[in-house]
Motif scaffolding. Structure first.
Motif, PDB file in Angstrom:
ATOM      1  N   SER A 109       0.827  -1.211   0.000  1.00  5.65           N
ATOM      2  CA  SER A 109       0.000   0.000   0.000  1.00  5.65           C
ATOM      3  C   SER A 109       0.860   1.258   0.000  1.00  5.65           C
ATOM      4  O   SER A 109       0.561   2.229  -0.709  1.00  5.65           O
ATOM      5  CB  SER A 109      -0.952  -0.007   1.196  1.00  5.65           C
ATOM      6  OG  SER A 109      -0.249   0.062   2.416  1.00  5.65           O
ATOM      7  N   ARG A 141      -5.577  -2.522  -4.861  1.00  7.09           N
ATOM      8  CA  ARG A 141      -5.656  -1.470  -3.838  1.00  7.09           C
ATOM      9  C   ARG A 141      -4.389  -0.629  -3.827  1.00  7.09           C
ATOM     10  O   ARG A 141      -4.443   0.594  -3.642  1.00  7.09           O
ATOM     11  CB  ARG A 141      -5.893  -2.098  -2.458  1.00  7.09           C
ATOM     12  CG  ARG A 141      -7.294  -2.640  -2.256  1.00  7.09           C
ATOM     13  CD  ARG A 141      -7.561  -2.933  -0.786  1.00  7.09           C
ATOM     14  NE  ARG A 141      -6.642  -3.924  -0.234  1.00  7.09           N
ATOM     15  CZ  ARG A 141      -6.864  -5.240  -0.248  1.00  7.09           C
ATOM     16  NH1 ARG A 141      -7.978  -5.717  -0.803  1.00  7.09           N
ATOM     17  NH2 ARG A 141      -6.001  -6.080   0.293  1.00  7.09           N
ATOM     18  N   ALA A 142      -3.238  -1.279  -4.023  1.00  5.07           N
ATOM     19  CA  ALA A 142      -1.977  -0.533  -4.055  1.00  5.07           C
ATOM     20  C   ALA A 142      -1.966   0.461  -5.210  1.00  5.07           C
ATOM     21  O   ALA A 142      -1.507   1.602  -5.060  1.00  5.07           O
ATOM     22  CB  ALA A 142      -0.803  -1.498  -4.174  1.00  5.07           C
ATOM     23  N   ASN A 145      -3.902   3.613  -4.579  1.00  9.82           N
ATOM     24  CA  ASN A 145      -3.320   4.475  -3.545  1.00  9.82           C
ATOM     25  C   ASN A 145      -2.462   5.599  -4.101  1.00  9.82           C
ATOM     26  O   ASN A 145      -2.100   6.527  -3.370  1.00  9.82           O
ATOM     27  CB  ASN A 145      -2.435   3.652  -2.591  1.00  9.82           C
ATOM     28  CG  ASN A 145      -3.234   2.975  -1.508  1.00  9.82           C
ATOM     29  OD1 ASN A 145      -4.412   3.269  -1.314  1.00  9.82           O
ATOM     30  ND2 ASN A 145      -2.604   2.059  -0.796  1.00  9.82           N
TER      31      ASN A 145
END
Length: 267
Positions: A109, A141-142, A145
């Protein structure tokens, strides 16, 4: 682990959650730097006792505390925490087992959040070749970000890719919005509304545009949401938009109340 006389995981989780809330309220405001400086000064002495590397004496709580504090430090812009995530990611690319399960979410992340173009490409390749949905979601999700608006734009385009599973593609636009790109994500969603909606069921369509601004504390986003949904969606979506808009206005009021207090306390 020898720290039984100190505040433990639940207490620190509450502290960091509240500071995270203040940080989000202060996005784009001068007070955000004060909040982040305070968080780093508060957490660093406790974190130094845990250390960056796991030890045989670590309890499960120690491992959870390390990951939680490391993530908070990185979110606040602590250079050492960011460097640690990048170093771990470099090792991870060569040997995935080199990063412990407790630190993998931190590593990916934070690497995604502060990615440059080359790092972003490495994460993207991992997402496209992931063998399990859990891995694919973690890399996805990373990517959402990323703080760099140019990389955020690349991530948004992935929401239109036919190669992504619908359950992942529908998470991209709100994920990018939560990473400090609400206006950018909104404009993308308006431009590509029809393409984005075709992957959504009725429930998802009702929540799609409210989900983009759900982290906002700007009353203008509430007004824009209600007007847009009223003009383009049915009653169920309008009810959800009103719920989210009310929450935004509540946070806007909290922001107006709390930021002067933050400024007075931390200046």
């Amino acid at each position: 682990s020898g720290y039984s006389d100190e505040p433990r995981l639940a207490v620190w989780a509450s502290i960091l959650t509240n500071l995270g809330m203040l940080d989000r309220l202060a996005q784009g405001e001068p007070e955000q730097k004060l909040i982040r400086r305070y968080l780093i000064e508060l957490v660093t002495p406790r974190f130094s006792k845990l250390g960056w590397d796991e030890r045989s004496s670590d309890t499960i709580e120690d491992k959870q505390m390390r990951a939680m504090m490391a993530a908070s430090l990185a979110r606040a812009g602590d250079p050492q925490a960011i460097a640690q995530a990048r170093a771990r990611f470099a090792r991870f690319l060569a040997d995935p087992s080199s990063v412990s399960p407790a630190m993998i979410d931190f590593t990916l992340s934070v690497t995604g959040r502060y990615a440059d173009a080359a790092t972003y490409e490495a994460l993207s390749n991992k997402a496209m070749t992931a063998q399990t949905s859990e891995e694919r979601n973690r890399y996805g999700r990373a990517l959402t970000n990323a703080l760099d608006p140019a990389l955020a734009a690349r991530t948004l385009e992935k929401a239109l890719s036919p190669d992504l599973p619908p359950q992942l593609s529908t998470q991209i636009v709100p994920g990018v919005a939560r990473s400090e790109h609400i206006d950018q994500a909104w404009e993308f969603a308006v431009k590509h509304r029809d393409a984005l909606m075709k992957n959504q069921d009725a429930f998802g369509r009702n929540r799609a545009f409210p989900g983009i601004v759900s982290s906002s504390s700007d009353a203008r986003h509430a007004d824009r949401l209600e007007a847009y949904v009223r003009a383009n969606f049915g009653e169920d979506a309008q009810a959800e938009a009103q719920r989210v808009a009310n929450a935004i206005r509540t946070r806007a009021a909290q922001k107006a109340l709390l930021l002067p207090q933050v400024r007075a306390a931390l200046k």
